[in-house]
Design an enzyme around this catalytic site. Sequence first.
Site, PDB file in Angstrom:
ATOM      1  N   CYS A   1       7.556   1.989   7.527  1.00  0.00           N
ATOM      2  CA  CYS A   1       6.453   2.174   8.249  1.00  0.00           C
ATOM      3  C   CYS A   1       5.989   3.580   8.836  1.00  0.00           C
ATOM      4  O   CYS A   1       5.114   4.063   8.460  1.00  0.00           O
ATOM      5  CB  CYS A   1       6.319   0.951   9.132  1.00  0.00           C
ATOM      6  SG  CYS A   1       6.757  -0.476   8.500  1.00  0.00           S
TER       7      CYS A   1
ATOM      8  N   PHE B   1       2.123  -5.833  13.824  1.00  0.00           N
ATOM      9  CA  PHE B   1       2.956  -5.238  14.717  1.00  0.00           C
ATOM     10  C   PHE B   1       4.434  -5.583  14.670  1.00  0.00           C
ATOM     11  O   PHE B   1       5.359  -5.752  15.524  1.00  0.00           O
ATOM     12  CB  PHE B   1       2.763  -5.136  15.975  1.00  0.00           C
ATOM     13  CG  PHE B   1       1.365  -4.435  16.130  1.00  0.00           C
ATOM     14  CD1 PHE B   1       0.952  -2.925  15.825  1.00  0.00           C
ATOM     15  CD2 PHE B   1       0.009  -5.247  16.298  1.00  0.00           C
ATOM     16  CE1 PHE B   1      -0.391  -2.615  16.005  1.00  0.00           C
ATOM     17  CE2 PHE B   1      -1.217  -4.617  16.483  1.00  0.00           C
ATOM     18  CZ  PHE B   1      -1.338  -3.614  16.337  1.00  0.00           C
TER      19      PHE B   1
ATOM     20  N   THR C   1       0.795  -1.174   0.000  1.00  0.00           N
ATOM     21  CA  THR C   1       0.130  -0.219   0.131  1.00  0.00           C
ATOM     22  C   THR C   1       0.949   1.268   0.028  1.00  0.00           C
ATOM     23  O   THR C   1       1.026   1.821   1.013  1.00  0.00           O
ATOM     24  CB  THR C   1      -0.929  -0.109   1.319  1.00  0.00           C
ATOM     25  OG1 THR C   1      -0.086  -0.068   2.467  1.00  0.00           O
ATOM     26  CG2 THR C   1      -1.811  -1.243   1.346  1.00  0.00           C
TER      27      THR C   1
ATOM     28  N   PHE D   1      12.025   3.281  22.776  1.00  0.00           N
ATOM     29  CA  PHE D   1      11.825   4.350  21.724  1.00  0.00           C
ATOM     30  C   PHE D   1      12.072   5.620  22.275  1.00  0.00           C
ATOM     31  O   PHE D   1      11.322   6.612  21.876  1.00  0.00           O
ATOM     32  CB  PHE D   1      10.232   4.094  21.118  1.00  0.00           C
ATOM     33  CG  PHE D   1      10.223   3.079  20.095  1.00  0.00           C
ATOM     34  CD1 PHE D   1      10.290   1.617  20.580  1.00  0.00           C
ATOM     35  CD2 PHE D   1      10.195   3.281  18.807  1.00  0.00           C
ATOM     36  CE1 PHE D   1      10.327   0.854  19.639  1.00  0.00           C
ATOM     37  CE2 PHE D   1      10.293   2.452  17.838  1.00  0.00           C
ATOM     38  CZ  PHE D   1      10.462   1.021  18.110  1.00  0.00           C
TER      39      PHE D   1
ATOM     40  N   LYS E   1      17.846   0.975   9.818  1.00  0.00           N
ATOM     41  CA  LYS E   1      18.056   0.734  11.039  1.00  0.00           C
ATOM     42  C   LYS E   1      18.943  -0.842  11.016  1.00  0.00           C
ATOM     43  O   LYS E   1      18.842  -1.243   9.922  1.00  0.00           O
ATOM     44  CB  LYS E   1      16.820   0.360  11.857  1.00  0.00           C
ATOM     45  CG  LYS E   1      15.870  -0.575  11.419  1.00  0.00           C
ATOM     46  CD  LYS E   1      14.889  -1.030  12.350  1.00  0.00           C
ATOM     47  CE  LYS E   1      14.189  -2.234  11.885  1.00  0.00           C
ATOM     48  NZ  LYS E   1      13.072  -2.572  13.243  1.00  0.00           N
TER      49      LYS E   1
HETATM   50  C1  UGA Z   1       7.689  -0.302  13.008  1.00  0.00           C
HETATM   51  C2  UGA Z   1       6.910  -0.635  14.176  1.00  0.00           C
HETATM   52  O1  UGA Z   1       7.896  -0.569  15.430  1.00  0.00           O
HETATM   53  C3  UGA Z   1       6.304  -2.085  14.155  1.00  0.00           C
HETATM   54  O2  UGA Z   1       5.560  -2.457  15.354  1.00  0.00           O
HETATM   55  C4  UGA Z   1       5.464  -1.990  12.888  1.00  0.00           C
HETATM   56  O3  UGA Z   1       4.449  -3.186  12.888  1.00  0.00           O
HETATM   57  C5  UGA Z   1       5.976  -1.496  11.807  1.00  0.00           C
HETATM   58  O4  UGA Z   1       6.723  -0.255  11.933  1.00  0.00           O
HETATM   59  C6  UGA Z   1       5.073  -1.423  10.665  1.00  0.00           C
HETATM   60  O5  UGA Z   1       4.229  -0.675  10.595  1.00  0.00           O
HETATM   61  O6  UGA Z   1       5.127  -2.751   9.750  1.00  0.00           O
HETATM   62  P1  UGA Z   1      10.114  -0.815  11.725  1.00  0.00           P
HETATM   63  O7  UGA Z   1       9.636   0.333  10.809  1.00  0.00           O
HETATM   64  O8  UGA Z   1      10.594  -2.000  11.387  1.00  0.00           O
HETATM   65  O9  UGA Z   1       8.490  -1.242  12.721  1.00  0.00           O
HETATM   66  O10 UGA Z   1      11.158  -0.459  12.829  1.00  0.00           O
HETATM   67  P2  UGA Z   1      11.383   0.005  14.298  1.00  0.00           P
HETATM   68  O11 UGA Z   1      12.171  -0.835  14.973  1.00  0.00           O
HETATM   69  O12 UGA Z   1       9.965   0.485  14.808  1.00  0.00           O
HETATM   70  O13 UGA Z   1      12.056   1.500  14.166  1.00  0.00           O
HETATM   71  C7  UGA Z   1      11.638   2.545  13.323  1.00  0.00           C
HETATM   72  C8  UGA Z   1      12.685   3.421  13.175  1.00  0.00           C
HETATM   73  O14 UGA Z   1      12.757   4.534  14.514  1.00  0.00           O
HETATM   74  C9  UGA Z   1      14.148   3.224  12.810  1.00  0.00           C
HETATM   75  O15 UGA Z   1      14.730   4.163  11.871  1.00  0.00           O
HETATM   76  C10 UGA Z   1      14.755   3.437  14.371  1.00  0.00           C
HETATM   77  O16 UGA Z   1      16.242   3.675  14.061  1.00  0.00           O
HETATM   78  C11 UGA Z   1      14.259   4.468  14.788  1.00  0.00           C
HETATM   79  N1  UGA Z   1      14.181   4.647  16.470  1.00  0.00           N
HETATM   80  C12 UGA Z   1      13.737   3.658  17.153  1.00  0.00           C
HETATM   81  C13 UGA Z   1      14.687   5.673  16.850  1.00  0.00           C
HETATM   82  O17 UGA Z   1      15.182   6.521  16.175  1.00  0.00           O
HETATM   83  N2  UGA Z   1      14.843   5.564  18.296  1.00  0.00           N
HETATM   84  C14 UGA Z   1      14.037   4.783  18.841  1.00  0.00           C
HETATM   85  O18 UGA Z   1      14.239   4.867  20.370  1.00  0.00           O
HETATM   86  C15 UGA Z   1      13.487   3.690  18.463  1.00  0.00           C
END
Ligand code: UGA
Length: 444
Positions: free
Chosen positions: A266, A154, A87, A255, A326
Amino acid sequence: MIRICMIGTGYVGLVSGACMADFGHRVTCVDILPERIAAIENGDMPFYEPGLDTLVAKNVDEERLDFTTDLAEGMREADVVFIAVQTPQSEGSGEADLQYVWEVGKQIGERLDGYKVIVTKSTVPVGTARKLRTIIAGSVQQPVEFDMASNPEFLREGSSIEDFMRPDRVVIGTESERAEKLMREIYRPLYLLDTPIVHCPRIETAELIKYASNSFLAVKISFINEIATLADKVGADVSQVAKAMGLDRRIGGKFLHAGLGYGGSCFPKDTHAICHIATAHDERMSIVEAAIAVNAELPARAVAKAREMLPTFGGQTVALLGLSFKPNTDDIRCAGSRQIVQTLLDEGATLRVHDPVAMDNFREVYPDLTYCKNAYEACQGADLAFLVTEWNQYRQLDFAHLGEIMRGRRFMDCRNVYSHRRADEFGFEYRSFGRPQTPAGVQT
Ligand code: UGA
């Protein structure tokens, strides 16, 4: 055992399909791309995800998982049909582009020959399941019963199998008791773990839960990044602020890691989409809008901090460690690395880069960088190094060695992995987010 048809072998579809098969269900994954299906059957996963190839192979061997390009074949025996197609975000508007969902809905309707539950698994705007019901009902070829459900995922890239097998909760939106029963049966293996199953009798509630959750996490990240900016100005340490905040159980410690902000497919997509959904209903998501704005500034802030150490990039050699948005993924969508690379190239820097798995994807966008085999090769002769993605490989760098091989000892730590103390010890100029050196010389 439930018979499942999973439409779409992208991230969500393939991981969910393989995990549901591992729960003991019989799963057929369908995709319109024959080369993708052939590759998966050959053991080549279409993206990097730790453990996925082994899980797929195991469930194929044990005859619970198979693949096809033929939707009719995939649906024939299925009790539940999941829609997990892409999507994408529409150009410009921020609205989710649902053309693939509608097309699949039409095709499902044309092939429906007995009761099935049709479930949206891709993240879709609130109201999609209800609209999809009308599309399916409009394309059925014979009088047939079916129910709709929404079962948002999620899963985090890089740890999606663990997230699927040990979720914090499972959300099931459906107005039908029969559908609810089938959906609960799919997740029955999780009852042993006492996983909460949230059943929403209004399907829109389940759809909104997904956007609200992702947007809240994005807000949390942007909030701590804004605090980091202030910490820089007032001489405070954001890591300690985050830690102490997180110890308050009402806030929670996750987070709250300051740095280059969120990327990937996402959070950027879903935050824009929820703002768009609100606008379509004459409302505004002003907090989410602010989170988007804060996040958008971060790569430029990283470059500005680097500029404090190296005022002009033209003619200089810059090393980038990490390209994916990440660790543990090869996904470079909305990765902070892209904006940093573009700025440095525009200013005439020479770039030496490394990433454990994302270099092939990055090379497609930036073919002319020097791609290196490890962090040290990337830093060879560099005037400045950016740590962009906190891969484990970059968490224990040998600064003494870096000091010998780099032309300038300058380190821009975009993920707050190291400390001023460590950098100072090896004679490096060092910047990070929200952790300034204190005027008294007491170092963080
Ligand atoms: C995110 C959600 O965490 C999942 O629950 C969800 O299912 C998914 O999107 C989705 O909608 O499909 P994701 O995008 O794989 O998952 O990655 P995350 O681990 O959540 O990290 C997202 C971003 O936030 C990364 O760029 C990471 O570096 C950043 N981040 C995360 C920070 O800058 N600081 C933090 O404390 C945590």
